[in-house]
Design a protein around this motif. Structure first.
Motif, mmCIF file in Angstrom:
data_model
loop_
_atom_site.group_PDB
_atom_site.id
_atom_site.type_symbol
_atom_site.label_atom_id
_atom_site.label_comp_id
_atom_site.label_asym_id
_atom_site.label_seq_id
_atom_site.Cartn_x
_atom_site.Cartn_y
_atom_site.Cartn_z
ATOM 1 N N TRP A 85 -3.345 4.893 -9.035
ATOM 2 C CA TRP A 85 -4.445 5.191 -9.093
ATOM 3 C C TRP A 85 -5.386 6.626 -8.834
ATOM 4 C CZ3 TRP A 85 -8.265 4.336 -5.496
ATOM 5 C CH2 TRP A 85 -8.004 4.171 -3.719
ATOM 6 N N HIS A 101 -3.303 0.375 -14.592
ATOM 7 C CA HIS A 101 -3.400 1.758 -13.483
ATOM 8 C C HIS A 101 -5.150 1.723 -14.295
ATOM 9 C CE1 HIS A 101 0.738 4.225 -14.999
ATOM 10 N NE2 HIS A 101 0.709 3.035 -14.486
ATOM 11 N N VAL A 119 -0.157 -5.724 -9.386
ATOM 12 C CA VAL A 119 -0.506 -4.387 -8.534
ATOM 13 C C VAL A 119 -0.535 -3.704 -9.456
ATOM 14 C CG1 VAL A 119 1.106 -2.856 -6.598
ATOM 15 C CG2 VAL A 119 1.541 -5.725 -6.826
ATOM 16 N N VAL A 120 -1.624 -2.362 -8.686
ATOM 17 C CA VAL A 120 -2.021 -1.368 -9.318
ATOM 18 C C VAL A 120 -1.438 0.083 -9.213
ATOM 19 C CG1 VAL A 120 -4.365 0.097 -10.027
ATOM 20 C CG2 VAL A 120 -4.514 -2.761 -9.478
ATOM 21 N N ARG A 169 1.122 -1.025 -0.070
ATOM 22 C CA ARG A 169 0.158 0.714 -0.019
ATOM 23 C C ARG A 169 1.292 1.084 -0.029
ATOM 24 N NH1 ARG A 169 -5.165 -1.189 2.405
ATOM 25 N NH2 ARG A 169 -5.639 -3.240 1.298
ATOM 26 N N LEU A 173 -10.077 -3.229 -5.033
ATOM 27 C CA LEU A 173 -8.064 -3.384 -5.015
ATOM 28 C C LEU A 173 -8.021 -4.386 -4.053
ATOM 29 C CD1 LEU A 173 -7.637 0.701 -5.352
ATOM 30 C CD2 LEU A 173 -7.203 -1.380 -7.026
ATOM 31 N N TRP A 175 -1.294 -1.639 -4.492
ATOM 32 C CA TRP A 175 -1.510 -0.325 -5.356
ATOM 33 C C TRP A 175 -0.160 1.127 -4.637
ATOM 34 C CZ3 TRP A 175 -2.806 3.043 -1.906
ATOM 35 C CH2 TRP A 175 -3.264 2.754 -0.831
ATOM 36 N N GLY A 195 -6.158 -8.104 -6.196
ATOM 37 C CA GLY A 195 -4.907 -7.449 -5.679
ATOM 38 C C GLY A 195 -3.678 -6.928 -5.042
#
Length: 476
Positions: free
Chosen positions: A338, A296, A334-335, A64, A359, A366, A363
């Motif tokens: 955003w 993304h 893993v984004v 995170r 998420l 992010w 995931g």
């Protein structure tokens, strides 16, 4: 990364996009994000079919954090806007991850000449991250290809346009991706053998320098890659072709380059930005055992400053599309970016709650855009306080789980986080690490586990091998 509705709508082949973007099928009725939603069923199948990211001890990781950048400065002043404060403040608010933007044009200003000063500046930033226990993804960033078009990324000496025109759009920069010269530059990068070699050499230099740095988690091979549309193509069709025929072989080449000097660091690969409209990627298999899919998560309307529209079901459509690739190729997600431009509009509180729940369903983590001190996209203001609704990104979570995760989720309504896992066997790590945002939190564990609080914002859970552990975190 900022983009606008106008950019999409005015550059995407006269309306063909609009008909295509509504194609993904979603359920007929909207449902609120469930508290304690389903989470990884085990450490190898996050979300049932999507693997989880793991560390060198085999623990299931959750990342995170935020992007960290300095796009304004270059040359001798490159990266000077990034300070130790960024990492100290992120960690203090419970974040353990940073996506660090670096630029090829600063690293290799002339062919074959790599800036040792720039590498030292990157290393200094990594040292700050290590000091504050923040893992870093090194992102080879580009915006509108690079300096040849007034932006950052691929050096001007590696930019070939065949004399095609370029017209700047200062009020709508994302539309510059659709200028003929920019599109042709991407084609040459993907297809010209000498440019392929140069890009691979650049990544060998980075990976060779930083493979042993304890802060480095992975390498993001190129930010938001684009390409050249063919006559008669709408953007989704072009994106899938570019991803299949140009990005997939490029990622295989660059992964091989990284592996020639670094055998173990995670390699992150991105689709084109069209994935943000709920269009599944055309990427193929990347033949490497440690690949992470890194899309993304942006909505065009919200990037133009509009409010979140729950009735449009964008989050559901995005989630349905973005999970197809990692489910098929069995890679973690893993984004990489955003977060909306205007986060104080009436529906943005709901957006952040529903986005965080989504998420968490599929995931391993992010990076929000962007950790800076001010307005616009900045996560915090000049004093370091969260800007409106950004505080909803700070939740309790398990940074590293020593075992098989059964479920994990946070209920923002009650302020309760619950984690259930089967602890690792006798040969595995016994230590599960929790991250706690600022505030007073009570951490309890059942199943023969001991909870330690070694420092503010942290908790450790030590469990006997092979036991079912339930951890509950509640706000006091």
């Amino acid at each position: 990364m900022s983009r606008t509705t106008h950019a999409w709508r005015t550059t995407l082949v006269a309306g063909a996009l609009a008909a295509t973007l509504i194609a993904p099928t979603v359920p007929a009725a909207a449902a609120p994000a469930a508290a304690f939603a389903a989470a990884p069923a085990d450490a190898e199948t996050g979300g049932g079919a999507i693997p989880a990211l793991t560390d060198e001890r085999g623990r299931t990781l959750t990342l995170r954090g935020w992007n960290v950048e300095d796009k304004a400065n270059r040359g001798d002043a490159a990266l000077s806007a990034i300070t130790e404060r960024h990492f100290r403040d992120m960690r203090a608010k419970g974040f353990n991850f940073a996506r660090l933007l670096v630029f090829w044009d600063d690293l290799e200003p002339r062919p074959g000449e790599y800036s040792q000063d720039y590498l030292r500046k990157i290393e200094r930033i990594l040292d700050w991250a290590e000091k504050h226990d923040v893992k870093v993804l090194i992102d080879a960033h580009q915006d509108v290809f690079g300096p040849a078009f007034g932006h950052r990324g691929v050096p001007a000496w590696a930019t070939r346009t065949d004399g095609l025109p370029f017209t700047p759009h200062p009020d709508d920069w994302f539309s510059e991706y659709f200028e003929p010269a920019v599109q042709r530059a991407f084609t040459h990068l993907y297809e010209d053998e000498d440019l392929r070699r140069a890009q691979a050499r650049m990544w060998r230099v980075l990976a060779d320098r930083f493979e042993d740095h304890p802060a480095v988690l992975g390498y993001d091979l190129i930010n938001e890659p684009m390409g050249e549309l063919r006559e008669g193509e709408d953007l989704p069709t072009a994106a899938r072709r570019i991803e299949r025929d140009q990005l997939t072989p490029m990622y295989n080449r660059l992964a091989d380059a990284v592996r020639s000097v670094d055998p173990s660091t995670w390699v992150f690969v991105e689709p084109t930005p069209i994935v943000g409209e709920g269009v599944p990627t055309g990427l193929g298999r990347i033949d490497d055992p440690k690949i992470v899919y890194a899309p993304h998560f942006y909505n065009t309307g919200m990037e133009a400053g509009a409010d979140y529209d729950p009735a449009a079901r964008w989050i559901e459509t995005y989630e349905q599309a973005v999970t197809q690739y990692p489910e098929e190729y069995k890679v973690p997600v893993v984004v990489g970016e955003w977060g909306p431009l205007n986060n104080s509009l009436p529906n943005m509180n709901r957006f952040y709650r529903e986005a965080m729940a989504s998420l968490g369903r599929y995931g391993s983590g992010w990076a929000g855009y962007v950790w800076c001190y001010g307005g616009g996209y900045c996560a915090v203001d000049g004093a370091g306080a969260f800007r409106t609704n950004k505080e909803l990104t700070a939740e309790p979570y398990a940074e590293a789980v020593a075992g098989t995760v059964r479920s994990a989720a946070y209920d923002p309504g009650t302020g309760v986080y619950r984690l259930s896992y089967d602890s690792a066997g006798r040969r595995g790590s016994r230590v599960t690490e929790l991250a706690l945002p600022p505030g007073a939190w009570r951490v309890t564990a059942r199943g023969g586990a001991l909870v330690l609080r070694p420092a503010p914002g942290r908790a450790l859970v030590l469990a006997a091998p092979g036991t079912r552990v339930t951890v509950t975190v509640t706000r006091r």
